[in-house]
Design an enzyme around this catalytic site. Structure first.
Site, mmCIF file in Angstrom:
data_model
loop_
_atom_site.group_PDB
_atom_site.id
_atom_site.type_symbol
_atom_site.label_atom_id
_atom_site.label_comp_id
_atom_site.label_asym_id
_atom_site.label_seq_id
_atom_site.Cartn_x
_atom_site.Cartn_y
_atom_site.Cartn_z
ATOM 1 N N ASP A 7 -6.977 4.161 -4.573
ATOM 2 C CA ASP A 7 -7.663 4.048 -3.272
ATOM 3 C C ASP A 7 -8.272 5.429 -3.046
ATOM 4 O O ASP A 7 -8.490 6.160 -4.031
ATOM 5 C CB ASP A 7 -6.658 3.648 -2.169
ATOM 6 C CG ASP A 7 -7.342 3.214 -0.873
ATOM 7 O OD1 ASP A 7 -7.821 2.075 -0.810
ATOM 8 O OD2 ASP A 7 -7.431 4.021 0.082
ATOM 9 N N LYS A 25 0.867 -1.192 0.000
ATOM 10 C CA LYS A 25 0.000 0.000 0.000
ATOM 11 C C LYS A 25 0.889 1.223 0.000
ATOM 12 O O LYS A 25 2.019 1.164 0.485
ATOM 13 C CB LYS A 25 -0.874 0.014 1.256
ATOM 14 C CG LYS A 25 -2.111 0.875 1.122
ATOM 15 C CD LYS A 25 -3.247 0.100 0.526
ATOM 16 C CE LYS A 25 -4.434 0.947 0.178
ATOM 17 N NZ LYS A 25 -5.581 0.098 -0.195
HETATM 18 P P1 NDP Z 1 -12.937 7.662 -3.136
HETATM 19 O O1 NDP Z 1 -11.848 8.647 -2.945
HETATM 20 O O2 NDP Z 1 -13.486 7.414 -4.479
HETATM 21 O O3 NDP Z 1 -14.174 8.028 -2.187
HETATM 22 C C1 NDP Z 1 -14.006 8.142 -0.824
HETATM 23 C C2 NDP Z 1 -15.333 8.549 -0.208
HETATM 24 O O4 NDP Z 1 -15.248 8.424 1.216
HETATM 25 C C3 NDP Z 1 -15.696 9.996 -0.469
HETATM 26 O O5 NDP Z 1 -17.086 10.128 -0.481
HETATM 27 C C4 NDP Z 1 -15.094 10.713 0.739
HETATM 28 O O6 NDP Z 1 -15.701 11.937 1.060
HETATM 29 C C5 NDP Z 1 -15.368 9.699 1.835
HETATM 30 N N1 NDP Z 1 -14.360 9.846 2.877
HETATM 31 C C6 NDP Z 1 -13.019 9.732 2.731
HETATM 32 N N2 NDP Z 1 -12.397 9.964 3.887
HETATM 33 C C7 NDP Z 1 -13.376 10.224 4.761
HETATM 34 C C8 NDP Z 1 -13.363 10.552 6.135
HETATM 35 N N3 NDP Z 1 -12.207 10.655 6.838
HETATM 36 N N4 NDP Z 1 -14.561 10.732 6.745
HETATM 37 C C9 NDP Z 1 -15.722 10.635 6.045
HETATM 38 N N5 NDP Z 1 -15.787 10.357 4.737
HETATM 39 C C10 NDP Z 1 -14.630 10.147 4.124
HETATM 40 O O7 NDP Z 1 -12.371 6.313 -2.481
HETATM 41 P P2 NDP Z 1 -12.865 4.812 -2.709
HETATM 42 O O8 NDP Z 1 -14.331 4.772 -2.925
HETATM 43 O O9 NDP Z 1 -11.947 4.196 -3.689
HETATM 44 O O10 NDP Z 1 -12.504 4.171 -1.284
HETATM 45 C C11 NDP Z 1 -13.435 4.098 -0.217
HETATM 46 C C12 NDP Z 1 -13.000 3.018 0.754
HETATM 47 O O11 NDP Z 1 -12.949 1.753 0.072
HETATM 48 C C13 NDP Z 1 -11.619 3.189 1.378
HETATM 49 O O12 NDP Z 1 -11.637 2.658 2.684
HETATM 50 C C14 NDP Z 1 -10.731 2.322 0.502
HETATM 51 O O13 NDP Z 1 -9.565 1.906 1.198
HETATM 52 C C15 NDP Z 1 -11.666 1.154 0.239
HETATM 53 N N6 NDP Z 1 -11.377 0.324 -0.912
HETATM 54 C C16 NDP Z 1 -11.254 0.855 -2.173
HETATM 55 C C17 NDP Z 1 -11.018 0.028 -3.259
HETATM 56 C C18 NDP Z 1 -10.953 0.554 -4.643
HETATM 57 O O14 NDP Z 1 -10.807 -0.267 -5.554
HETATM 58 N N7 NDP Z 1 -11.057 1.828 -4.888
HETATM 59 C C19 NDP Z 1 -10.826 -1.409 -3.074
HETATM 60 C C20 NDP Z 1 -11.064 -1.887 -1.739
HETATM 61 C C21 NDP Z 1 -11.313 -1.026 -0.711
HETATM 62 P P3 NDP Z 1 -14.934 13.322 0.763
HETATM 63 O O15 NDP Z 1 -14.999 13.470 -0.716
HETATM 64 O O16 NDP Z 1 -15.659 14.349 1.524
HETATM 65 O O17 NDP Z 1 -13.515 13.133 1.243
HETATM 66 O O1 2IT Z 2 -7.876 -1.673 -0.769
HETATM 67 C C1 2IT Z 2 -7.800 -2.177 -1.920
HETATM 68 O O2 2IT Z 2 -7.932 -3.392 -2.103
HETATM 69 C C2 2IT Z 2 -7.595 -1.271 -3.054
HETATM 70 N N1 2IT Z 2 -7.561 -0.068 -2.863
HETATM 71 C C3 2IT Z 2 -7.429 -1.824 -4.444
HETATM 72 C C4 2IT Z 2 -6.016 -2.307 -4.650
HETATM 73 C C5 2IT Z 2 -5.678 -2.753 -6.043
HETATM 74 O O3 2IT Z 2 -4.486 -3.061 -6.237
HETATM 75 O O4 2IT Z 2 -6.543 -2.806 -6.913
#
Ligand code: NDP
Ligand code: 2IT
Length: 449
Positions: A170, A130
């Site tokens: 992420d 990461k």
């Molecule tokens: P994005 O940046 O696309 O979206 C994040 C969302 O979460 C936004 O709505 C943001 O709001 C909100 N957010 C972020 N930080 C905070 C906080 N401290 N408090 C409240 N709201 C918050 O990220 P993803 O959708 O990609 O990721 C979301 C989660 O999923 C994370 O935990 C990530 O690690 C996990 N994840 C992502 C994967 C991926 O493929 N993208 C895979 C597996 C897990 P704002 O815009 O106001 O910051």
């Molecule tokens: O938390 C996760 O699994 C991710 N943000 C996606 C990682 C990846 O390599 O696609």
């Protein structure tokens, strides 16, 4: 947990905490895994003799670097970049990059640690890593984001490669950022390789990768519900976040006949009892991915409720999909969800439930799908993107979606195998033991690494 086992967990954790006292999220992630594993380790002394858990809790390599860049006003800015190369026993390091002002070493170590187990569960050959930076993309112009990404990659490029370490997105890192990062890698290295995933479709990306985490999470919850003779159809779902994971969670819930009634961002949440249908979701995607505005605008446009400064867990639901960030469901929130009749939780985010909140869900014996199982569809589809890049070909949407669906079923099966407790399934234990066995056996077979 017996007193004896609990004492052993505490003794192990004391050492981890003493080594890196400031890393609360990392301690939390390691404790959860250690609690799941301790009895299993007692029954399988080969892992203890080889100190596999102690080794897994220590990153293979930690990189920290300066990221200087110039903003639109001509002022110099300095951020800190990181890559945690946690474990490569079963494949190249694989995991996302997070750009968010809260990013620090402890948060990235927790995410890298979780990633090792998650990637093992996907059935694909990927180690865990990461990275990211304390850079805040909010309010920055496209040019500023590009200059930051180029500077970040100027250093990161020497540490990564398609057979070494393959980053992805992420929080704060989506298609736009992956494009800038890939462009800079290609320019410096003079190589066109699958060094990042989440790429654009014309330059090596995979169909379904943007959808994969959300879709996969809903597939996983559907599996959990199916095991009880139930399904998503007709279920009221609360979703937090409004980014990549949240958006495609809503899309898949809609396709399976459920109804999502909330979305949030770091400012507050919207509650739309009529449901976030396809047309409203399209508005959210334009709002968040193009205009990069606040979720409150949804409430203004559709005339529904907006609750400032709170998370959506006070809204009554059948299924909850926390999809924003770590520790967004407190013990109190978990109690409220259970009291209101929530039957299942699918963790789209990484470690969105606090340690005590997780205990509430486990004690109430609802269907609780932990992140490293439920959100593994994203990285699994990254693995499919790597595979297509290696073959220099691409699969259709249907092919990738079918593979993703098959992987989520396989992860669910591993959780059942390792997590059964009477006629209830402890998915936390199932995912932790299932992920551990694969990595631990690889480490045993490879000697002292
Ligand atoms: P994005 O940046 O696309 O979206 C994040 C969302 O979460 C936004 O709505 C943001 O709001 C909100 N957010 C972020 N930080 C905070 C906080 N401290 N408090 C409240 N709201 C918050 O990220 P993803 O959708 O990609 O990721 C979301 C989660 O999923 C994370 O935990 C990530 O690690 C996990 N994840 C992502 C994967 C991926 O493929 N993208 C895979 C597996 C897990 P704002 O815009 O106001 O910051
Ligand atoms: O938390 C996760 O699994 C991710 N943000 C996606 C990682 C990846 O390599 O696609």
């Amino acid at each position: 947990m017996s007193k004896d086992v609990s004492a052993k967990v505490n003794a192990f954790m004391d050492k981890v905490i003493k080594k890196d006292p400031g890393e609360a999220e990392f301690h939390q992630a390691v404790r959860e895994v250690t609690e799941s594993l301790m009895s299993f380790l007692e029954e399988n002394p080969k892992y203890q003799e080889a100190k596999i858990l102690e080794r897994i809790a220590e990153p293979e390599r930690v990189l920290m670097f300066r990221v200087p860049w110039m903003d639109d006003k001509g002022e110099i800015q300095i951020n800190r970049g990181y890559r945690i190369e946690m474990n490569s026993a079963i494949g190249p390091y694989k995991g996302g990059l997070r750009f968010h002002p809260t990013v620090n070493l402890g948060i990235l170590k927790f995410l890298a640690f979780e990633q090792v187990f998650k990637n093992a569960l996907t059935t694909l050959p990927m180690g865990g890593g990461k990275g990211g930076a304390d850079f805040d993309p909010k309010g920055k112009s496209d040019n500023e984001v590009m200059r930051f990404c180029q500077s970040f990659m100027a250093e990161l490029q020497r540490h990564i490669g398609p057979d070494t370490d393959v980053p992805a997105g992420d929080i704060g890192v989506g298609g736009r950022e992956i494009g800038f990062l890939f462009g800079q890698y290609r320019r410096i290295r003079n190589e066109f390789t699958g060094v990042l995933t989440g790429k654009g479709l014309t330059w090596g990306g995979s169909l379904i990768r943007p959808e994969a985490t959300g879709y996969g999470c809903v597939y996983f919850v559907e599996e959990m519900l199916n095991s009880k003779g139930d399904s998503i159809k007709g279920k009221i779902c609360t979703v937090s976040g409004s980014g990549n994971v949240a958006q495609y969670t809503v899309e898949k819930v809609n396709q399976l006949g459920g109804k999502c009634v909330t979305l949030s961002d770091s400012s507050g949440y919207i509650y739309d009892p009529a449901g976030i249908n396809a047309e409203k979701l399209e508005f959210v995607m334009e709002l968040k991915n193009v205009r990069r505005g606040r979720i409150k605008e949804y409430a203004d446009k559709y005339g529904c409720k907006y609750v400032d400064g709170r998370c959506p867990w006070e809204v009554k639901c059948d299924v909850a999909f926390p999809s924003a960030t770590q520790n967004e469901i407190s013990e109190e929130d978990a109690k409220t969800l259970v009291k209101n009749g929530c039957k299942a939780v699918g963790e789209g985010a990484n470690m969105p439930t606090t340690f005590k909140g997780t205990q509430v869900f486990l004690n109430s014996k609802i269907l609780f799908g932990p992140g490293k199982a439920a959100n593994a569809g994203g990285v699994a589809t990254s693995g499919l993107e790597m595979c297509q890049n290696s073959m220099r070909m691409s699969w259709t949407r249907e092919e990738v979606d079918a593979k993703l669906h098959g992987i989520m079923k396989a992860i669910h099966k591993q959780c059942l195998q390792n997590g059964r407790e009477g006629n209830w399934v402890n998915y936390v234990k199932g995912a932790n033991i299932g992920g551990f066995i694969k990595v631990a056996d690889a480490m045993l077979e490879q000697g002292l690494v």
